[in-house]
Write an enzyme that holds these catalytic residues in place. Structure first.
Site, PDB file in Angstrom:
ATOM      1  N   ASP A 109      -1.784   5.534   1.717  1.00  0.00           N
ATOM      2  CA  ASP A 109      -2.447   5.657   0.424  1.00  0.00           C
ATOM      3  C   ASP A 109      -3.405   6.842   0.412  1.00  0.00           C
ATOM      4  OD1 ASP A 109      -1.188   3.414  -0.606  1.00  0.00           O
ATOM      5  OD2 ASP A 109      -2.805   2.051  -0.049  1.00  0.00           O
ATOM      6  N   TYR A 169      -2.165   0.963  13.470  1.00  0.00           N
ATOM      7  CA  TYR A 169      -3.268   1.574  12.739  1.00  0.00           C
ATOM      8  C   TYR A 169      -4.585   1.295  13.460  1.00  0.00           C
ATOM      9  CZ  TYR A 169      -0.464   2.414   8.491  1.00  0.00           C
ATOM     10  OH  TYR A 169       0.468   2.862   7.582  1.00  0.00           O
TER      11      TYR A 169
END
Length: 285
Positions: A64, A125
């Site tokens: 994003d 992540y």
């Protein structure tokens, strides 16, 4: 769904990283917004002198706006003649064309069956946050979230352990029409470094939209004492979005690494990942 490379084309694996601060995410968008995909495709078209032809990238994880990547992977199918002509100098030419907040580290012919998205077996992540009462180190401000309450890392880890495994993470995802929210969360752990920055490591076979940032939002509520360690697990079991779960800001999040199986297993993984998932024991109706 076939993913065979068209005759006369070569599939090229691309390993890259970027600072997401100046991008409106990975995926190309209408309206001229700056995106990682758009930037690389434009540069590729320019340095290969492809004029009006755009060679579209497929990526392991569509990040994003504001999210960073250190170990992103993509692939692109190029005409064999073009690849043969440019392969020796393509990396350096792209480095000269791309802005300094996105770098490509390697370009290699991919093994048979490779798909940057569907062949991946996990994505890892890191989310970084500090509870330092003075705020964030100015040199880290674009990569670390400031949380203005003291955080109990042990309590956060206790809560995180209850979320591991295969579940329907609908309570932590932004739903997308026709997409499953079943995922296998392989690792979720937090460590406070000597500099006081807390790094959350989050690894799963795949992630649905906003999943990592929602999980971190729930754990922060546990860490600062607003909720007990059992609360994130109860939210997961309820299966619906809880207004108390905040999607934390994107700048603390970095895609660190993408894992792939051995070359001989790539095609099988590619096919398996396209199947719609259900939980064990789930009925059809």
């Amino acid at each position: 769904m076939s993913d065979e490379v068209q005759p006369g084309f070569v599939r090229v694996r691309m390993d890259l990283s970027y600072d997401g601060s100046g991008f409106s995410g990975w995926a190309k968008q209408a309206g001229g917004r700056r995106t990682v995909q758009g930037e690389i495709e434009d540069a590729l078209r320019t340095v290969t002198r492809s004029k009006d032809t755009t060679y579209e990238l497929t990526v392991a994880g569509r990040t994003d706006a504001g999210v960073h990547a250190r170990g992103q992977v993509a692939h692109v199918d190029l005409p064999g003649e073009l690849w043969a002509e440019h392969r020796e100098k393509l990396l350096k030419r792209l480095a000269g064309r791309l802005a300094k907040d996105v770098r490509i580290w390697s370009l290699d012919e991919a093994p048979a069956g490779f798909n940057a998205r569907f062949s991946a077996v996990w994505r890892r992540y890191a989310y970084r946050v500090t509870d330092n009462p003075g705020g964030v180190d100015p040199l880290l401000r674009s990569h670390v979230l400031w949380h203005d309450w003291p955080l109990d890392v042990d309590a956060m880890n206790e809560a995180a352990r209850r979320l591991l495994g295969e579940h329907d993470f609908a309570a932590y995802c932004k739903r997308r029409e026709g997409a499953t929210t079943i995922r296998t969360l392989q690792e979720l752990s937090l460590v406070r470094g000597e500099d006081g920055v807390i790094t959350a490591t989050v690894r799963a076979d795949a992630f649905c939209h906003n999943m990592v940032r929602s999980l971190i939002g729930a754990l922060l509520f546990v860490g600062d004492g607003h909720r007990g360690a059992e609360w994130p697990g109860k939210v997961l079991a309820a299966g619906v979005r809880d207004s108390a779960v905040h999607v934390v800001r994107p700048h603390g999040l970095t895609l660190e690494e993408v894992g792939y199986p051995a070359d001989e297993l790539l095609a099988a993984r590619n096919k398996e990942a396209r199947n719609r998932r259900t939980l064990p024991g789930a009925g059809c109706c």
